[in-house]
Motif scaffolding. Structure first.
Motif, PDB file in Angstrom:
ATOM      1  N   GLU A   6      47.672  45.153  43.712  1.00  0.00           N
ATOM      2  CA  GLU A   6      46.404  44.669  44.260  1.00  0.00           C
ATOM      3  C   GLU A   6      46.621  43.341  44.962  1.00  0.00           C
ATOM      4  O   GLU A   6      46.339  42.274  44.410  1.00  0.00           O
ATOM      5  CB  GLU A   6      45.363  44.536  43.141  1.00  0.00           C
ATOM      6  CG  GLU A   6      45.053  45.863  42.454  1.00  0.00           C
ATOM      7  CD  GLU A   6      44.145  45.708  41.246  1.00  0.00           C
ATOM      8  OE1 GLU A   6      44.417  44.787  40.424  1.00  0.00           O
ATOM      9  OE2 GLU A   6      43.173  46.470  41.132  1.00  0.00           O
ATOM     10  N   PRO A   7      47.150  43.386  46.187  1.00  0.00           N
ATOM     11  CA  PRO A   7      47.434  42.135  46.910  1.00  0.00           C
ATOM     12  C   PRO A   7      46.146  41.362  47.228  1.00  0.00           C
ATOM     13  O   PRO A   7      45.092  41.952  47.460  1.00  0.00           O
ATOM     14  CB  PRO A   7      48.119  42.625  48.189  1.00  0.00           C
ATOM     15  CG  PRO A   7      47.622  44.017  48.379  1.00  0.00           C
ATOM     16  CD  PRO A   7      47.449  44.577  46.991  1.00  0.00           C
ATOM     17  N   VAL A   8      46.257  40.052  47.210  1.00  0.00           N
ATOM     18  CA  VAL A   8      45.119  39.192  47.503  1.00  0.00           C
ATOM     19  C   VAL A   8      45.441  38.360  48.742  1.00  0.00           C
ATOM     20  O   VAL A   8      46.462  37.669  48.792  1.00  0.00           O
ATOM     21  CB  VAL A   8      44.796  38.265  46.316  1.00  0.00           C
ATOM     22  CG1 VAL A   8      43.646  37.316  46.677  1.00  0.00           C
ATOM     23  CG2 VAL A   8      44.438  39.087  45.087  1.00  0.00           C
ATOM     24  N   ILE A   9      44.571  38.445  49.738  1.00  0.00           N
ATOM     25  CA  ILE A   9      44.730  37.663  50.960  1.00  0.00           C
ATOM     26  C   ILE A   9      43.454  36.866  51.193  1.00  0.00           C
ATOM     27  O   ILE A   9      42.355  37.442  51.263  1.00  0.00           O
ATOM     28  CB  ILE A   9      45.020  38.572  52.176  1.00  0.00           C
ATOM     29  CG1 ILE A   9      46.349  39.314  51.987  1.00  0.00           C
ATOM     30  CG2 ILE A   9      45.052  37.756  53.467  1.00  0.00           C
ATOM     31  CD1 ILE A   9      46.712  40.229  53.138  1.00  0.00           C
ATOM     32  N   LEU A  10      43.592  35.554  51.272  1.00  0.00           N
ATOM     33  CA  LEU A  10      42.444  34.657  51.464  1.00  0.00           C
ATOM     34  C   LEU A  10      41.380  34.891  50.395  1.00  0.00           C
ATOM     35  O   LEU A  10      40.178  35.002  50.686  1.00  0.00           O
ATOM     36  CB  LEU A  10      41.851  34.843  52.876  1.00  0.00           C
ATOM     37  CG  LEU A  10      42.790  34.549  54.060  1.00  0.00           C
ATOM     38  CD1 LEU A  10      42.098  34.850  55.379  1.00  0.00           C
ATOM     39  CD2 LEU A  10      43.245  33.094  54.008  1.00  0.00           C
ATOM     40  N   ASP A  11      41.844  35.001  49.165  1.00  0.00           N
ATOM     41  CA  ASP A  11      40.961  35.208  48.007  1.00  0.00           C
ATOM     42  C   ASP A  11      40.228  36.540  48.027  1.00  0.00           C
ATOM     43  O   ASP A  11      39.242  36.723  47.311  1.00  0.00           O
ATOM     44  CB  ASP A  11      39.928  34.070  47.898  1.00  0.00           C
ATOM     45  CG  ASP A  11      40.581  32.726  47.633  1.00  0.00           C
ATOM     46  OD1 ASP A  11      41.596  32.703  46.919  1.00  0.00           O
ATOM     47  OD2 ASP A  11      40.084  31.723  48.165  1.00  0.00           O
ATOM     48  N   TYR A  12      40.705  37.462  48.845  1.00  0.00           N
ATOM     49  CA  TYR A  12      40.079  38.783  48.910  1.00  0.00           C
ATOM     50  C   TYR A  12      41.068  39.838  48.432  1.00  0.00           C
ATOM     51  O   TYR A  12      42.173  39.948  48.965  1.00  0.00           O
ATOM     52  CB  TYR A  12      39.629  39.105  50.341  1.00  0.00           C
ATOM     53  CG  TYR A  12      38.932  40.436  50.470  1.00  0.00           C
ATOM     54  CD1 TYR A  12      37.597  40.591  50.102  1.00  0.00           C
ATOM     55  CD2 TYR A  12      39.621  41.551  50.962  1.00  0.00           C
ATOM     56  CE1 TYR A  12      36.949  41.809  50.223  1.00  0.00           C
ATOM     57  CE2 TYR A  12      38.986  42.770  51.077  1.00  0.00           C
ATOM     58  CZ  TYR A  12      37.651  42.896  50.711  1.00  0.00           C
ATOM     59  OH  TYR A  12      37.020  44.111  50.825  1.00  0.00           O
ATOM     60  N   LYS A  13      40.676  40.583  47.409  1.00  0.00           N
ATOM     61  CA  LYS A  13      41.555  41.614  46.856  1.00  0.00           C
ATOM     62  C   LYS A  13      41.521  42.861  47.738  1.00  0.00           C
ATOM     63  O   LYS A  13      40.462  43.443  47.964  1.00  0.00           O
ATOM     64  CB  LYS A  13      41.132  41.980  45.437  1.00  0.00           C
ATOM     65  CG  LYS A  13      42.073  42.964  44.749  1.00  0.00           C
ATOM     66  CD  LYS A  13      41.562  43.347  43.373  1.00  0.00           C
ATOM     67  CE  LYS A  13      41.589  42.178  42.420  1.00  0.00           C
ATOM     68  NZ  LYS A  13      41.202  42.596  41.040  1.00  0.00           N
ATOM     69  N   LEU A  14      42.666  43.256  48.250  1.00  0.00           N
ATOM     70  CA  LEU A  14      42.751  44.400  49.145  1.00  0.00           C
ATOM     71  C   LEU A  14      42.828  45.707  48.358  1.00  0.00           C
ATOM     72  O   LEU A  14      43.500  45.785  47.329  1.00  0.00           O
ATOM     73  CB  LEU A  14      43.978  44.289  50.053  1.00  0.00           C
ATOM     74  CG  LEU A  14      44.041  43.066  50.977  1.00  0.00           C
ATOM     75  CD1 LEU A  14      45.320  43.112  51.799  1.00  0.00           C
ATOM     76  CD2 LEU A  14      42.826  43.024  51.900  1.00  0.00           C
ATOM     77  N   ASN A  15      42.150  46.708  48.865  1.00  0.00           N
ATOM     78  CA  ASN A  15      42.237  48.053  48.305  1.00  0.00           C
ATOM     79  C   ASN A  15      43.376  48.771  49.017  1.00  0.00           C
ATOM     80  O   ASN A  15      43.190  49.350  50.087  1.00  0.00           O
ATOM     81  CB  ASN A  15      40.914  48.795  48.499  1.00  0.00           C
ATOM     82  CG  ASN A  15      40.895  50.158  47.807  1.00  0.00           C
ATOM     83  OD1 ASN A  15      41.928  50.798  47.629  1.00  0.00           O
ATOM     84  ND2 ASN A  15      39.708  50.593  47.420  1.00  0.00           N
ATOM     85  N   ILE A  16      44.570  48.707  48.429  1.00  0.00           N
ATOM     86  CA  ILE A  16      45.763  49.236  49.099  1.00  0.00           C
ATOM     87  C   ILE A  16      45.660  50.742  49.320  1.00  0.00           C
ATOM     88  O   ILE A  16      46.143  51.261  50.329  1.00  0.00           O
ATOM     89  CB  ILE A  16      47.044  48.880  48.293  1.00  0.00           C
ATOM     90  CG1 ILE A  16      48.289  49.134  49.131  1.00  0.00           C
ATOM     91  CG2 ILE A  16      47.090  49.635  46.973  1.00  0.00           C
ATOM     92  CD1 ILE A  16      48.433  48.190  50.305  1.00  0.00           C
ATOM     93  N   HIS A  17      45.004  51.437  48.402  1.00  0.00           N
ATOM     94  CA  HIS A  17      44.858  52.883  48.559  1.00  0.00           C
ATOM     95  C   HIS A  17      43.994  53.208  49.761  1.00  0.00           C
ATOM     96  O   HIS A  17      44.316  54.109  50.556  1.00  0.00           O
ATOM     97  CB  HIS A  17      44.262  53.500  47.294  1.00  0.00           C
ATOM     98  CG  HIS A  17      44.147  54.992  47.353  1.00  0.00           C
ATOM     99  ND1 HIS A  17      42.999  55.632  47.755  1.00  0.00           N
ATOM    100  CD2 HIS A  17      45.051  55.973  47.079  1.00  0.00           C
ATOM    101  CE1 HIS A  17      43.190  56.944  47.720  1.00  0.00           C
ATOM    102  NE2 HIS A  17      44.420  57.170  47.320  1.00  0.00           N
ATOM    103  N   LEU A  18      42.899  52.499  49.937  1.00  0.00           N
ATOM    104  CA  LEU A  18      42.003  52.743  51.062  1.00  0.00           C
ATOM    105  C   LEU A  18      42.692  52.421  52.383  1.00  0.00           C
ATOM    106  O   LEU A  18      42.559  53.160  53.369  1.00  0.00           O
ATOM    107  CB  LEU A  18      40.734  51.901  50.920  1.00  0.00           C
ATOM    108  CG  LEU A  18      39.624  52.163  51.942  1.00  0.00           C
ATOM    109  CD1 LEU A  18      39.135  53.601  51.839  1.00  0.00           C
ATOM    110  CD2 LEU A  18      38.469  51.186  51.745  1.00  0.00           C
TER     111      LEU A  18
END
Length: 246
Positions: A6-18
């Motif tokens: 669950e990578p986080v970029i600029l305090d936003y957790k990315l939905n890698i599956h989506l």
């Protein structure tokens, strides 16, 4: 790297599956366009577009209907209903797409087989999507049962489970190579797609035994029942395979 990823970029957790799901759609479509430009397509462009539309509608409905049947819950909670409507499965998408194509061809009167051009783009799309499933760990219902098998992995709940998504990735590579060889064997038009469906649905029938399914009919999961329906649909092709082998 830990699973779920669950990578986080600029305090936003990315939905890698989506993200990988959208990438799968984009790249598989571009691959299809690339293949069509380099192939002889006997189906007129207008009919091909109608077939693609039929496949899209069928896949949309099939993916959601089978996802709901995979784990049916009867509730009047609006949020739960919306969540179930957003659930989808590739198995329902494939078989729903198949039915959508056949219905579209009946409507427009197209007699030519249309599936061969879709085979390798579909495999590519599933492959990319399964990477997302693996990275999502237990956040996606593509993980396996708890196991002591040496390939067991911690997918996010500190239990050793069968990494079903990884098993499928290996299978998809082998399937791609196998069908690539068959493609150059002067197969009858339409057979390549039928072989893909038979192989993939056959694989999924057996791999489902390694998943912690909770809803069964006659001892089989909804996905396994769909696999049997698909294999029955292609019974003539399967019979001819055994006949020629003998």
């Amino acid at each position: 790297m830990t699973i779920p990823f669950e990578p986080v970029i600029l305090d936003y957790k990315l939905n890698i599956h989506l993200i990988l799901e959208y990438l799968a759609f984009f790249l598989s479509y571009r691959y299809y366009v690339w293949l069509r430009k380099r192939s002889i397509d006997y189906i007129p462009s207008s009919n091909r577009l109608s077939i693609i539309l039929g496949a899209a509608i069928g896949a949309f409905l099939g993916s959601r209907i089978i996802a709901l049947l995979e784990n049916p819950v009867f509730t009047y909670d609006v949020s739960a209903i919306i969540a179930y409507l957003n659930s989808k499965t590739i198995m329902g998408g494939l078989f729903g797409g198949l039915l959508g194509v056949e219905i579209a061809k009946k409507i427009i009167g197209e007699k030519q087989s249309s599936g061969d051009l879709f085979v390798f783009p579909i495999i590519l799309g599933i492959f990319i999507g399964r990477i997302g499933c693996f990275l999502s760990g237990i956040n996606e219902f593509t993980y396996g049962k708890v196991t002591t098998f040496f390939l067991g992995m911690n997918l996010g709940d500190n239990l050793k489970r069968h990494p079903i998504a990884l098993y499928e990735l290996v299978f998809l590579v082998l399937l791609f190579l196998f069908l690539s060889k068959l493609k150059h064997a002067n197969l009858k038009n339409g057979l390549l797609f039928q072989y893909f469906m038979i192989c993939y649905f056959g694989f999924r029938f057996f791999i489902e035994f390694l998943k912690p399914n909770v809803f069964f009919v006659f001892g089989l999961s909804s996905i396994q029942i769909l696999c049997l329906i698909c294999l029955t649909y292609y019974y003539k092709t399967i019979f001819n395979l055994f006949k020629n082998a003998s």
